[in-house]
Design a protein around this motif. Structure first.
Motif, PDB file in Angstrom:
ATOM      1  N   LEU A  14       0.833  -1.243  -0.113  1.00  0.00           N
ATOM      2  CA  LEU A  14       0.083   0.194  -0.017  1.00  0.00           C
ATOM      3  C   LEU A  14       0.917   1.452  -0.172  1.00  0.00           C
ATOM      4  O   LEU A  14       0.511   2.245  -0.708  1.00  0.00           O
ATOM      5  N   ALA A  15       1.935   1.290   0.821  1.00  0.00           N
ATOM      6  CA  ALA A  15       2.870   2.375   0.849  1.00  0.00           C
ATOM      7  C   ALA A  15       3.448   2.486  -0.555  1.00  0.00           C
ATOM      8  O   ALA A  15       3.583   3.897  -1.206  1.00  0.00           O
ATOM      9  N   VAL A  16       4.018   1.543  -1.225  1.00  0.00           N
ATOM     10  CA  VAL A  16       4.454   1.589  -2.575  1.00  0.00           C
ATOM     11  C   VAL A  16       3.511   2.284  -3.591  1.00  0.00           C
ATOM     12  O   VAL A  16       3.818   3.186  -4.327  1.00  0.00           O
ATOM     13  N   LEU A  17       2.158   1.641  -3.498  1.00  0.00           N
ATOM     14  CA  LEU A  17       1.199   2.095  -4.294  1.00  0.00           C
ATOM     15  C   LEU A  17       0.894   3.531  -4.111  1.00  0.00           C
ATOM     16  O   LEU A  17       0.622   4.438  -5.035  1.00  0.00           O
ATOM     17  N   GLN A  18       0.729   4.233  -2.801  1.00  0.00           N
ATOM     18  CA  GLN A  18       0.693   5.364  -2.572  1.00  0.00           C
ATOM     19  C   GLN A  18       1.539   6.596  -2.814  1.00  0.00           C
ATOM     20  O   GLN A  18       1.586   7.672  -2.470  1.00  0.00           O
ATOM     21  N   LYS A  19       2.829   5.743  -3.039  1.00  0.00           N
ATOM     22  CA  LYS A  19       4.081   6.479  -2.945  1.00  0.00           C
ATOM     23  C   LYS A  19       4.147   7.364  -1.446  1.00  0.00           C
ATOM     24  O   LYS A  19       4.619   8.649  -1.545  1.00  0.00           O
ATOM     25  N   SER A  20       3.796   6.633  -0.428  1.00  0.00           N
ATOM     26  CA  SER A  20       3.899   7.147   0.975  1.00  0.00           C
ATOM     27  C   SER A  20       4.822   6.450   1.778  1.00  0.00           C
ATOM     28  O   SER A  20       5.635   5.314   1.690  1.00  0.00           O
ATOM     29  N   PRO A  21       5.256   6.940   2.883  1.00  0.00           N
ATOM     30  CA  PRO A  21       6.383   6.326   3.975  1.00  0.00           C
ATOM     31  C   PRO A  21       5.719   5.313   4.697  1.00  0.00           C
ATOM     32  O   PRO A  21       4.273   5.322   4.782  1.00  0.00           O
ATOM     33  N   LEU A  22       6.068   4.497   5.239  1.00  0.00           N
ATOM     34  CA  LEU A  22       5.539   3.479   6.247  1.00  0.00           C
ATOM     35  C   LEU A  22       6.116   3.666   7.361  1.00  0.00           C
ATOM     36  O   LEU A  22       7.449   3.599   7.558  1.00  0.00           O
ATOM     37  N   VAL A  23       5.136   3.605   8.437  1.00  0.00           N
ATOM     38  CA  VAL A  23       5.655   3.919   9.741  1.00  0.00           C
ATOM     39  C   VAL A  23       5.143   2.758  10.477  1.00  0.00           C
ATOM     40  O   VAL A  23       3.848   2.476  10.579  1.00  0.00           O
ATOM     41  N   VAL A  24       5.928   1.927  11.230  1.00  0.00           N
ATOM     42  CA  VAL A  24       5.502   0.784  12.267  1.00  0.00           C
ATOM     43  C   VAL A  24       5.441   0.993  13.623  1.00  0.00           C
ATOM     44  O   VAL A  24       6.939   1.337  13.873  1.00  0.00           O
ATOM     45  N   PHE A  25       4.648   0.883  14.496  1.00  0.00           N
ATOM     46  CA  PHE A  25       4.825   0.837  15.847  1.00  0.00           C
ATOM     47  C   PHE A  25       4.982  -0.464  16.179  1.00  0.00           C
ATOM     48  O   PHE A  25       4.090  -1.324  15.995  1.00  0.00           O
ATOM     49  N   THR A  26       6.175  -0.723  17.006  1.00  0.00           N
ATOM     50  CA  THR A  26       6.233  -2.149  17.146  1.00  0.00           C
ATOM     51  C   THR A  26       6.005  -2.335  19.010  1.00  0.00           C
ATOM     52  O   THR A  26       6.184  -1.324  19.707  1.00  0.00           O
TER      53      THR A  26
END
Length: 306
Positions: free
Chosen positions: A149-161
């Protein structure tokens, strides 16, 4: 017994007794101080006495991260429910049903998109409330879906672990999610998109040994436990006393494993600044991309049982 004991005293007790909700007060896990639950929620689950960052539920984390608390949760792909037919004291399928009933979530990773400081972003939040945020086959599918989805939207991915590591009920299938999530991170790198990790308390096991330590920028909340094995296991293995604060955010920052330690109240502002620097793009007005409130998305956008 006199009429005072039998009649007057019970009447007085009835007048003085007040029904107090069980969740009116919360004890700090660190200093033990009692805090009004309403005050604690206003403080983003941070103790006003000692600054300890308590665990955060998925809806709260999404509300604190996105502009105006607005986002859209995506429907995520299903995965085999019980690939090994595992059973210990109870069936794995029964454990999943209990976890879903208690947490109102269907798995240990929830993905949503919206804006952070006006910048479009995809955010994945690990649910510590769902089987202690353990990583199984469904988790791997969801992580890759978030990267796509991030690649499709050309957006960064933020992950909270926030995780206890691999899910023992899925055996080696759970361990296979370590390279699977790494492939998701590689997809972002090949697309030239930022991958930002926010490590919260606790982040342990196979999560730490894979995608949690692969961020372009590594951020952590204060005093979060971050490591592979627990400190007691390490002490028993090496038979030495560990340094004070070992495996805590500040210790890892001092030893070069983190880029910054950020208070929860400053997290959204920090993420917006980092995304702006990495994306080199102007921010849009806050909330422009968001289409659905967290409360609405929690009821309508969760994926089917995986």
């Amino acid at each position: 017994m006199s009429w005072i004991t039998e009649y007057v005293r019970p009447k007085i007790r009835g007048l003085l007794r007040r029904d107090v909700p069980d969740n009116l007060w919360t004890n700090c896990e660190s200093c033990g101080q009692m805090i009004l639950t309403k005050e604690l929620r206003r403080a983003m689950n941070v103790c006003p006495h000692c600054g300890h960052h308590m665990k955060a539920l998925v809806p709260d984390r999404l509300a604190w991260t996105f502009d105006n608390g607005e986002c859209t949760r995506i429907e995520l792909p299903p995965a085999p429910v019980d690939p090994l037919g595992f059973r210990d004291q109870k069936k794995y399928t029964d454990r999943l049903k209990d976890a879903r009933a208690k947490s109102h979530l269907d798995e240990s990773l929830i993905v949503a998109h919206g804006t952070i400081g006006g910048y479009p972003a995809v955010v994945g939040v690990m649910a510590i409330e769902f089987m202690t945020g353990t990583m199984g086959a469904a988790f791997g599918e969801r992580f890759v879906a978030a990267a796509r989805l991030a690649v499709l939207q050309k957006s960064p991915l933020v992950v909270f672990t926030a995780s206890g590591g691999a899910r023992m009920q899925e055996g080696v299938i759970s361990l296979m999610q370590m390279p699977r999530t790494t492939i998701g991170v590689q997809m972002l790198k090949e697309a030239g998109l930022p991958y930002i990790v926010v490590l919260t308390n606790p982040t342990t096991g196979g999560v730490t040994a894979s995608f949690a330590m692969l961020g372009d920028v590594q951020i952590a909340e204060p005093n979060a436990l971050i490591g592979f094995a627990g400190p007691r296991v390490i002490e028993d293995t090496v038979r030495e006393k560990l340094p004070e604060g070992f495996q805590r955010s500040e210790y890892l920052l001092d030893h070069g494993m983190l880029d910054m330690v950020v208070d929860r109240k400053n997290m959204r502002e920090t993420l917006a600044r980092v995304i702006g620097l990495l994306m080199r793009a102007p921010a849009k007005p806050e909330g422009e991309k968001a289409t659905q409130s967290v409360a609405e998305s929690g009821a309508a956008q969760t994926s089917p049982a995986a």
